[in-house]
Every structure is written in structure tokens, then in C-alpha cells.
Scaffold this active site. Structure first.
Site, PDB file in Angstrom:
ATOM      1  N   ASP A 148       0.840  -1.199   0.000  1.00 48.19           N
ATOM      2  CA  ASP A 148       0.000   0.000   0.000  1.00 48.19           C
ATOM      3  C   ASP A 148       0.874   1.247   0.000  1.00 48.19           C
ATOM      4  OD1 ASP A 148       0.833  -0.773   2.638  1.00 48.19           O
ATOM      5  OD2 ASP A 148      -0.520   0.733   3.469  1.00 48.19           O
ATOM      6  N   GLU A 149       0.279   2.346  -0.440  1.00 50.71           N
ATOM      7  CA  GLU A 149       0.904   3.673  -0.359  1.00 50.71           C
ATOM      8  C   GLU A 149       2.371   3.640  -0.807  1.00 50.71           C
ATOM      9  OE1 GLU A 149      -0.060   4.682   3.728  1.00 50.71           O
ATOM     10  OE2 GLU A 149      -1.956   5.570   3.097  1.00 50.71           O
ATOM     11  N   VAL A 150       2.569   3.176  -2.033  1.00 52.04           N
ATOM     12  CA  VAL A 150       3.922   3.097  -2.597  1.00 52.04           C
ATOM     13  C   VAL A 150       4.292   4.482  -3.126  1.00 52.04           C
ATOM     14  CG1 VAL A 150       5.445   1.799  -4.134  1.00 52.04           C
ATOM     15  CG2 VAL A 150       3.412   0.695  -3.185  1.00 52.04           C
TER      16      VAL A 150
END
Length: 484
Positions: A148-150
Site C-alpha cells: 500500500d501507499e507506494v
């Protein structure tokens, strides 16, 4: 025990990257999780896992030992809680990439958030992490690989060059790495299915997702922590993922840690509404599409953020949310059941608990944290900024010069000393309670963030007042002249 719940799996998330509980506390709280309706745990170890060899530097000071991990798994089995380990493998890699040893694997050299997907060593690194975790979690049906949230993906030099090539895109870059990680997991641990957070996949074109081969390798976890979650939008997203070929989907809500990075008390009503919305999604979406729901309980927004609500503080919210999921909604029956399980006389979901926090494990911490959060800062500010004797006769000007009217000492000092005694005793009690559940560094951090600023202001006022009120030193005796 599933009642009218559309969620077969009800998974409690333990975020150990901040204030990880001692195993002794987990032994007390797991039976409560089970009694409230949970049947699985998502354990995000981060730096609390006892990594070995070249990964040993990832360990936190108080990381669990292998024997403690085995004890946690035993306790989980005893309470019919299936364990799903979580290992971040793309974004939120701060606890790995902050170390100089692995800094060369950052996507952007300055930021430790994201792993460089172009380096072969990156896949070797996360593969080694996964293997060590799986060695202690043999037989796990699922492994969550994060993703997530790369942030900043595509902004590294290697990515910039790759993206200049025709037909390449950030979405393809993302899918390529996630697929590589998932493929490695399946190759090494064929009985384990990888889970991934869905946020990086949500906006990707259907054909790209389908062509990537990812739908046959992972199960997406659709997360949304809002009280006003868009039910129709989530149903459309579920249908999109199914159309792309993902056979099973998961939901993810939040019972704490999602309403502010520095939140100390859990707004139960917000989290209850979030879960009620997810119930609406489950009923409106494709039948049987959702395998289960993960009730996330974030402890930090990321590795470098401050602590948000401690686990004991979030237990009433978790209880309300789990029971509502189990019964298919919130009702008087749910309220009565939660009050019974927690030993709470009267549950008020609209307001923070003010008195009598309950008899559940950690209930004393909830009561004390509530007192500190609601009253410490406000009582100190009322004295320093609202007391007319302090603002009128012992202002910062007076304090710097240690000057005060003697009469004003009698007006100010008793209240200062009374407040100091009251908060000093309460904080001492809170510190002792925290030390029973958490390691020293977490206790120190929470007190330094939430208690010390106000207490130090109060102590400073007391010290300045004491010095200003002290009688002046007698003048030095004149030197006696000796006779001839």
C-alpha cells in the site's frame, strides 16, 4: 458464532510498529478478542520480528524472541484465532530502508518509504524477510505482503529511464513488482495465498489488471476507514476486481488509529459508522465476494510518526465494531453484550469515556489516559492562561525577573501545588500501569508526547514562583576595619 454477519473471517489487526504489547498482555486480551467475535489476527510485526543473519539489524530493541513468537501463535490457537502475518514488501519500508546497509535499495535516494523495483537485490531482500517470517508461521493459509501507499514510485532515476520507454507506465511498474513478490511467495510457500492492500490497484484499467496475471496470484484487501464510506463506489470496485479475475476479495475497516496521527482517545462512533457502512457494502455487493474483514488498529501512521491510540484505549471501539459485525448491525443487544464483556456500567459511543473505564485487561490505562487527555492540558492552561492572579501578577515578564507581590504568592501557590500533587500522583499510577503492558521505550515515548509538555509547564511555574517568593539574601556584612 457467525450469526447474521456477512463476514466469515473477522480479523483483528495488531500493528506492532508502535507500542507493541508484551506477550503477557496478549495472553489476557486474546480470550476477549475471541469472546467478542474475532476468529483471526493480522499481525504486522515490522521491526518486532526476530530477524536473523544479515537481517538482524532490522530488529527493534525489544523485538520478540522466536520463543515469544511461538508463544503468541500458541495463545492464538488456544483462542481459535487464525494468524495471518504481514510483511511489507514495497511501500512503508522505512524500518528496512532507514538502515545504511539497505539505503541503496530506495526508489528515491532521499526517502526510505519505497523499495526500488528495478534492483534484483530488492526482491532477494523481501524474499529473505518473507522466508524468515514464514519459517515461524508454517501452515499459514495467508500472508499479507502489504504493497500500500507506494509513494514516489516512478521518481527514482532507474524508474525515470524505464518510464521513457514506449508503453511503460507506473501502473505496469507497480504490477510487475507485486507480481514478482507474489510469485516468489507462491513458489516457496505454495499453500499460502498472498494478500495485498488494494489502493495501488483501484484506479488501474481493468485490462491492465487482467493481463498482469496478478488476479491469479493475490487476493486484494479493499480498505476504507471513513464513517461516510461510499457504499456504491465500493460495490463498483468489487465488481471491477471480480471482472478482472480476482476470485476472492477482503474488506478492511478501522477500530482505531485512523482519525489523526496524534489521536490519544478513540472516537467510537466514527469507527462504528465505518463498520456499519461496510455491512451495507457486503449486502449490496456480489454475493459471497468478501472472504472476510480486517479490523485495522493502526499504532502509527508510518514508522517515523508519533503514537496514536494505545491498544487498551481502543478496546471498547473494537468490542462495539466486532459485535456489530457479528450481529449484522448495532442494537441494544450489541450494547448489552459489549458492556458485559468489558465490565462497563454504561457504554456511551457518542462521547469519550469519562469515568469507570471497565474491568477488561488494560481498562485502568483507558481510564487514566482519558483523564490525562481530557483534563491535564486544559487544567494547566486554565491556570497559566486563565487565572487572573497568574496573568496579572506573575506573567512571563515577572517570571523572568523573579518578581512577585508577596500577597499574590498566597493566591497562586496553593493551586499550583494542588495541581502538581494531583497530576503527579495520576501520572505515577499511569506510568506503572503502562509498564505492565508495554516496553520502556513505548512508555517513555507516550509520556513524553502526552504528559510531559503540560507537566513541565506546571513545574516551571512552581519553580519560578518559589524562587520569586524566596526572601532576599541578607546583605553582606561590611568589612570591619582593624585598629592600628
Amino acid at each position: 458464532m457467525s450469526g447474521s454477519s456477512p463476514f466469515g473471517m473477522r480479523v483483528v489487526h495488531l500493528d506492532l510498529k508502535g507500542a507493541p504489547p508484551k506477550v503477557s498482555y496478549l495472553s489476557e486480551i486474546f480470550p476477549l478478542f475471541h469472546a467478542l467475535g474475532a476468529n483471526a489476527l493480522l499481525i504486522e510485526y515490522e521491526d518486532m520480528f526476530p530477524y536473523e543473519g544479515h537481517l538482524k539489524l532490522l530488529r527493534a530493541k525489544h523485538a520478540y524472541s522466536p520463543s515469544e513468537i511461538r508463544e503468541i501463535l500458541y495463545l492464538a490457537r488456544q483462542n481459535e484465532l487464525e494468524v495471518i502475518p504481514l510483511v511489507q514488501t514495497f511501500g512503508h519500508m522505512e524500518f528496512v530502508l532507514k538502515h545504511n546497509t539497505f539505503a541503496h535499495l530506495r526508489e528515491v535516494a532521499l526517502f526510505p518509504n519505497t523499495l526500488n523495483p528495478h534492483e534484483a537485490e530488492s526482491l532477494v531482500l523481501v524474499g529473505s524477510m518473507v522466508d524468515q517470517v514464514m519459517e515461524l508461521h508454517r501452515g499459514a493459509r495467508w500472508l499479507h505482503i502489504g504493497c500500500d501507499e507506494v509513494y514516489y514510485l516512478g521518481e527514482g532515476e532507474a524508474s525515470r529511464q524505464w518510464l521513457q520507454q514506449e508503453h511503460n507506465s507506473k501502473a505496469k511498474l507497480c504490477l510487475s513488482h507485486v507480481r514478482a513478490v507474489a510469485s516468489r511467495v507462491l513458489a516457496r510457500h505454495p499453500a499460502t495465498t498472498p494478500l495485498v492492500w488494494d489502493d495501488m490497484l483501484r484506479d488501474m484499467p481493468e485490462d491492465l489488471l487482467e493481463e498482469s496475471g496478478l488476479p491469479h496470484r493475490v487476493e486484494p484487501v479493499l480498505w476504507d476507514y471513513g464513517a461516510d464510506l461510499d457504499v456504491h463506489g465500493k460495490v463498483l470496485l468489487m465488481e471491477k476486481f471480480q471482472k478482472c479475475g480476482f476470485p476472492r476479495l477482503w474488506a478492511a475497516s478501522a477500530f482505531k488509529g485512523a482519525t489523526g496521527a496524534h489521536q490519544a482517545l478513540t472516537p467510537v462512533e466514527h469507527h462504528l459508522q465505518n463498520h456499519l457502512q461496510w455491512l451495507r457494502v457486503a449486502r449490496a455487493g456480489p454475493a459471497g465476494a468478501l472472504q472476510g474483514i480486517v479490523l485495522t488498529g493502526w499504532q502509527r501512521y508510518d514508522h517515523f510518526a508519533v503514537l496514536c491510540e494505545l491498544l487498551p484505549v481502543g478496546i471498547p471501539s473494537l468490542a462495539v465494531c466486532l459485535q456489530s459485525l457479528l450481529q449484522g448491525g448495532f442494537s441494544e443487544e450489541v450494547k448489552d453484550r459489549v458492556e458485559c464483556c468489558l465490565g462497563v456500567a454504561s457504554l456511551d459511543i457518542a462521547n469519550f469515556t469519562r469515568e469507570g473505564a471497565g474491568s477488561f485487561p488494560g481498562g485502568d490505562i483507558l481510564a487514566l489516559v482519558t483523564q490525562v487527555s481530557l483534563h491535564l492540558r486544559s487544567s494547566v492552561e486554565a491556570l497559566l492562561d486563565g487565572n487572573r492572579y497568574v496573568t496579572g501578577w506573575f506573567s512571563p515578564y515577572h517570571r523572568r525577573r523573579k518578581v512577585v507581590h508577596p500577597v499574590m504568592v498566597q493566591h497562586i501557590q496553593p493551586e499550583v501545588l494542588s495541581l502538581l500533587a494531583r497530576w503527579g500522583a495520576l501520572v505515577q499510577e499511569l506510568e506503572a500501569a503502562l509498564k505492565c503492558i508495554f516496553y520502556p521505550d513505548a512508555v517513555e515515548e507516550w509520556l513524553e508526547e502526552n504528559v510531559h509538555p503540560s507537566l513541565q509547564r506546571l513545574q516551571g511555574l512552581a519553580q519560578d514562583l518559589s524562587e520569586a517568593a524566596a526572601p532576599p539574601a541578607p546583605p553582606a556584612s561590611p568589612t570591619t576595619r582593624q585598629g592600628p
